[in-house]
Design a protein around this motif. Structure first.
Motif: not given
Length: 210
Positions: A76-87, A111-121
């Motif tokens: 369920k955290d996936f949905f809150s993450i993609v709603k909070a961050s544009d990329r 670390k190089q692209h702070i404009e994007t959220r990087f996650v894994k599942m």
């Protein structure tokens, strides 16, 4: 004789290009020379506002977890993450070599692209999302923009078909769909992965429950 003519043509072309560049520089220098103190103050103020906005963006991104490559333990955290961050770049993985290779590159890009959220599942622990997003090959990157899935990077096929691809090659693939931007922070130096033959694993092979 023929070579001398070709050389002459090339020299003329080089001179023409040089002249155009020189004229553009002259125009820019002239424009700066004609700026008065009010113009300079306006430029300085605009620059300060741009820096302030960027600082505010960076602060917000960091507060949302940007700059780090983190594991999402609950679906369920996936949905809150993609709603909070544009990329968002989400890596669906299992504990095998191909996914560890992808982890290495993504941890650098986070670390190089702070404009994007990087996650894994972990795909086996996320059966609902894996089925909903039709995850069948691991590793798979789900590229999300404005809370919508925009593209996928499935396995290593688009990265040369082996685990020897560089971080820069993955960076270029992500930038192609503008889930990251090259303007962000510092430029990325090439980082080659360890050389080792590998076969991509399928999710169906790893779990019968999907």
């Amino acid at each position: 004789m023929e070579n001398s003519k070709v050389q002459e043509i090339i020299e003329k072309q080089v001179l023409t290009v040089a002249k155009v560049v020189e004229e553009k520089l002259d125009d820019q220098i002239s424009a700066l020379d004609h700026l008065d103190s009010d113009d300079l103050e306006a430029l300085r103020e605009r620059r300060l506002q741009q820096m302030k906005k960027m600082a505010e963006k960076r602060s917000r991104w960091i507060s949302l977890g940007h700059g780090d490559y983190s594991d999402i333990p609950v679906e369920k955290d996936f949905f809150s993450i993609v709603k909070a961050s544009d990329r968002v770049v989400c890596h669906f993985y299992r504990d095998n070599w191909p996914c560890k290779v992808m982890d290495k590159h993504l941890s650098i890009l986070a670390k190089q692209h702070i404009e994007t959220r990087f996650v894994k599942m972990h795909a086996e622990k996320s059966p609902f999302l894996a089925e909903k997003l039709k995850i069948t090959v691991l590793p798979t990157l789900v590229l999300v923009k404005n809370a919508k899935v925009d593209d996928y990077v499935v396995g290593f096929d688009e990265l040369g078909g082996t685990d020897e691809f560089s971080t820069e090659e993955l960076e270029e693939r992500l930038a192609k769909v503008q889930v990251i931007f090259f303007e962000a922070e510092s430029s990325l130096s090439k980082s080659g992965a360890q050389t080792r033959g590998v076969r991509q694993s399928t999710h169906s092979d790893s779990s019968d429950s999907d």
